[in-house]
Structures are given as structure tokens and as C-alpha cells.
Design a protein around this motif. Structure first.
Motif, PDB file in Angstrom:
ATOM      1  N   GLU A 229      27.502  45.707  32.628  1.00 25.25           N
ATOM      2  CA  GLU A 229      28.867  45.208  32.423  1.00 25.25           C
ATOM      3  C   GLU A 229      29.472  45.748  31.134  1.00 25.25           C
ATOM      4  N   THR A 230      28.638  45.948  30.100  1.00 22.36           N
ATOM      5  CA  THR A 230      29.145  46.473  28.837  1.00 22.36           C
ATOM      6  C   THR A 230      29.006  47.983  28.741  1.00 22.36           C
TER       7      THR A 230
ATOM      8  N   SER B  21      31.425  43.044  43.350  1.00 22.38           N
ATOM      9  CA  SER B  21      30.918  41.736  43.729  1.00 22.38           C
ATOM     10  C   SER B  21      29.436  41.831  44.085  1.00 22.38           C
TER      11      SER B  21
ATOM     12  N   MET C 269      22.292  43.650  41.860  1.00 23.99           N
ATOM     13  CA  MET C 269      23.207  43.161  40.839  1.00 23.99           C
ATOM     14  C   MET C 269      22.468  42.466  39.707  1.00 23.99           C
TER      15      MET C 269
ATOM     16  N   LYS D  24      36.268  48.598  37.886  1.00 28.43           N
ATOM     17  CA  LYS D  24      36.317  47.229  38.360  1.00 28.43           C
ATOM     18  C   LYS D  24      34.905  46.738  38.648  1.00 28.43           C
ATOM     19  N   SER D  25      34.597  45.533  38.177  1.00 30.84           N
ATOM     20  CA  SER D  25      33.254  44.989  38.381  1.00 30.84           C
ATOM     21  C   SER D  25      33.039  44.677  39.861  1.00 30.84           C
TER      22      SER D  25
ATOM     23  N   ILE E 187      30.783  49.234  32.992  1.00 32.92           N
ATOM     24  CA  ILE E 187      32.103  48.770  33.421  1.00 32.92           C
ATOM     25  C   ILE E 187      33.133  49.001  32.321  1.00 32.92           C
ATOM     26  N   ARG E 188      32.818  48.584  31.103  1.00 32.25           N
ATOM     27  CA  ARG E 188      33.803  48.702  30.023  1.00 32.25           C
ATOM     28  C   ARG E 188      33.983  50.144  29.564  1.00 32.25           C
TER      29      ARG E 188
ATOM     30  N   LYS F 220      22.547  43.612  35.801  1.00 34.09           N
ATOM     31  CA  LYS F 220      22.871  42.726  34.688  1.00 34.09           C
ATOM     32  C   LYS F 220      21.806  42.796  33.596  1.00 34.09           C
TER      33      LYS F 220
END
Length: 409
Positions: free
Chosen positions: A44-45, A57, A35, A54-55, A48-49, A39
Motif C-alpha cells: 500500500e505504501t 479489492s 492480498m 487504485k488499491s 500504491i502510493r 499487505k
């Protein structure tokens, strides 16, 4: 920046080692490292977007929760990492063949130079040690492709902490610092008092009266100013003694304080406890006396109640025995009733068959049919006898004619 061991994923794929029980939880640390790498890659950008997922865990791929969802997220994330390395890989769909998708991912992992020694079926769940290892390998390859370099951690200077420490040092004097300053002052005084070997020769020549001051020393300090200055610096002369957790003196003092507080509290609560004990004892005595009084007044009713209870138990037992016999007789009656119903059905069937004239009518019809057949057979026989008689007569007349013609006249 925190430095991480990027080779943990390769070690997990290369071989499965057996060791201490703590190795069973290494998958959680591997997932956390994964993870952190994701990152750094801005997943995440960019992932995920863009894909509207769904992000996950920090331990999403370590424990199995939803195999279908985890496998789809695993394949999608692996495909994204493969594309980050520079290779082309199509985005997997939910209804694609999992075997072909896994085969393509393993080919991409082999291109990074990682050896694989586990069957592809281990990745069908989308979670577990092998799935995390594959993602770690692809994340390392993606970091290399983006020219990311791990650096040593450089903690930023904590200026606020330094300012707080300086303020605390100015406001409060630590006991150790006081001891050091006192030791330094004592050492300076001792150095001034000590006689050097070179000064022994000049010791006798010095005049004792010359060392006395010419005038009497008189203080020129104003008392009011001195008092104001003392009030100003008094808060800064606070001495803080930091006792250790294992200091027996602090423990002893704390025990004495607790004992004193307990004795003070006991003196205040002892009277209340005594009164409470007396009230409870008096209440118990009253309850016992009333219980004895009620028992003496209700002795007759209690004896009658016991007698009735015994009678009830006897009748209940008798009813149980009788009901058991009734049940057995009811079962026998039901069996006899079934047999009677069967006999009635047989009798009704026989009576209905005896009163029914259909077989007799059928027999009469058959007899009349047989008689007609016999009559027709008799006619046939008569016709045949007549035909036979006619043929015999014809043969006889022919024979007579032959005889007459054969005899001489």
C-alpha cells in the motif's frame, strides 16, 4: 499472527484438478491470501502510493471486470514483486507488447523453481486462476527474500474479559455454582456425621452430658447491623437460571405466556372485531340495496344503452366491410392511374417526335450533300472520258503516221 498456507499458489500453477463444485470458489480464497501477503510486503505504501494506482479489492483478480485495467495492474504488481525478490524488472507501460511482458514474468516465475503448465495467453486478461497463482508465487518468493517467517498464532490475553467475568461472578451466582457449593457443604456435613471405625471404641466412654454446653447460647449480633449487612449483600444473592434453547420446560412456559397474552389481547379486540364485522355487514347491505334501487330505476336506460351498443357494433362491422371494399377499389384506382400515366408519357413522346422537324432538315442536308458528291463525280467522269478520248485520238494519229511511212511511194 495468522498462519497461511503459502503453497496454495504453487498447487494452482502445477495442475488444474477437478473435484467438488466448491473448487470453483477456491480462487477467491487464493486472492484473499494474496492480498494478505501483499499487505505484509507493505504494497500500500511502496506500490500504491509510489505508482499512484487504485488499491485493488480482495477479489480484484478473481473476477473479470475491466481486462485492460486488470492486465496493466497485474503486470505492474508482478514486476514490483519481482523487484522485491532481488531481480531487475522494468516497470511495464500501458502500450508495451503484452507477449514480451508476459514472457519476462514467466521467466521470473521459473527462476523461483515453480513448474508452469499453461499457455502464456491465459495471462492476457490479467485475472483468473492462473494470474492469481503467478502473483502468489511471486509474493512467496518476495517474502522469502525479505526473510519473513510464518509463526503460530498467539492470542493476546483478554484481561478485560477476565475482569468482566470476575465482576459477573461476584455480582451473580450461577445456578450450577450454587449446586456445586451445596453439594460440597452436604459432603462436608456427611463427613462430620459419619462415624469412623477407629472412633467406635471411644463412643461408649464419652459422656453424653459432657457434650452439652455449659451455658445457653445467646446471640450477640445487633439486629440493625444484621439488617444493613443483608441489604448490602442482597443484590449479590441474585440467582440467574440459564435455560437451554432445547429445554422443554422453558418452551412450555413460553407457550403458556404467549397463550395468556393472546387470550388477554383477544378479550380486548373481540368486541372491536364484532363491531367492525357488524359495520361492514350493514354497509354491504346498504350498498346492495342501493344497487338494486339503481338497477330498477335505470332499467329503461340500460336497455336503451344495450340497444345502442348493439347498433354501434353492427355499424362498426358494416363500416369495416365497406372500408375494406373502398381500400380494394383505391388500390385498383391507383394501379389504373399508373397505367394511364404511362400511356400519357408514351403519347407525349410520340407527339413530340412527330412535331419535331429536325430529322427532315437532317435528311435534306444529307440529300444536298449527296447531290454535290454526284455532281463532282460526274465532272470527274467527264474529265476521265475526255482524257481517254484524247489518248485514243493520239494513238490513232500515230498509227496512221506509221502506216503512211510503211507504204511505198
Amino acid at each position: 499472527m495468522r498462519k497461511e498456507d503459502s503453497s496454495s499458489g504453487d498447487g494452482l500453477i502445477a495442475a488444474e484438478v477437478e473435484g467438488s463444485p466448491g473448487l470453483a470458489y477456491s480462487i477467491f480464497s487464493s486472492n484473499e491470501e494474496l492480498m494478505d501477503k501483499l499487505k505484509i510486503l507493505n504494497f500500500e505504501t511502496e506500490f500504491i502510493r509510489d505508482l499512484k494506482m487504485k488499491s485493488p479489492s480482495r477479489h480484484y483478480f478473481a473476477v473479470q471486470t475491466n481486462p485492460g485495467e486488470q492486465f496493466f495492474l497485474f503486470t505492474s504488481l508482478a514486476a514490483w514483486l519481482v523487484r522485491k525478490t532481488g531481480d531487475s524488472f522494468e516497470q511495464p507501460q500501458e502500450f508495451d507488447d503484452p507477449n514480451s511482458t508476459i514472457a519476462g514474468l514467466l521467466d521470473s516465475v521459473r527462476k523461483t523453481g515453480t513448474a508452469l503448465n499453461f499457455p502464456p495467453s491465459k495471462l492476457k486478461q490479467g485475472c483468473g486462476e492462473h494470474a492469481v497463482s503467478v502473483l502468489n508465487c511471486l509474493a512467496d518468493a518476495a517474502l522469502k527474500a525479505t526473510h519473513f517467517v510464518w509463526q503460530k498464532p498467539e492470542p493476546p490475553p483478554d484481561l478485560a474479559q477476565d475482569e468482566d467475568d470476575a465482576a459477573d461472578d461476584e455480582a451473580e451466582l450461577i445456578l450450577e455454582k450454587v449446586e456445586e457449593e451445596m453439594a460440597a457443604e452436604f459432603s462436608e456435613e456427611e463427613e462430620e456425621v459419619l462415624l469412623r471405625v477407629e472412633d467406635l471404641g471411644h463412643f461408649g466412654s464419652q459422656d453424653a452430658e459432657g457434650r452439652k454446653p455449659d451455658d445457653v447460647l445467646v446471640s450477640t449480633t445487633d439486629g440493625e447491623e444484621w439488617r444493613l449487612e443483608l441489604e448490602r449483600v442482597l443484590p449479590q444473592l441474585k440467582v440467574t437460571v440459564t435455560a437451554g434453547a432445547r429445554d422443554w420446560r422453558a418452551r412450555l412456559e413460553q407457550m403458556q405466556q404467549h397463550r395468556a397474552s393472546i387470550e388477554d389481547s383477544l378479550a380486548a379486540t373481540q368486541g372491536q372485531l364484532d363491531r367492525l364485522h357488524a359495520d361492514i355487514t350493514h354497509t354491504l347491505d346498504k350498498v346492495g340495496s342501493r344497487e338494486k334501487y339503481l338497477n330498477s330505476r335505470l332499467e329503461t336506460q340500460l336497455a336503451q344503452y344495450r340497444t345502442l351498443q348493439d347498433e354501434l357494433a353492427r355499424l362498426t362491422e358494416q363500416y369495416r366491410d365497406v372500408s375494406g371494399g373502398v381500400t380494394e377499389r383505391s388500390r385498383t384506382l391507383a394501379q389504373v392511374s399508373e397505367e394511364l400515366e404511362a400511356v400519357k408519357r408514351d403519347m407525349e413522346e410520340r407527339g413530340s417526335s412527330m412535331n419535331d422537324r429536325t430529322p427532315l432538315v437532317n435528311i435534306k442536308k444529307a440529300v444536298s450533300g449527296i447531290r454535290l458528291e454526284i455532281t463532282s463525280m460526274n465532272v470527274h467522269v467527264g474529265v476521265l472520258e475526255h482524257s481517254l478520248l484524247q489518248s485514243k485520238l493520239r494513238d490513232k494519229s500515230l498509227l496512221q503516221q506509221d502506216l503512211n511511212t510503211s507504204m511505198p511511194a
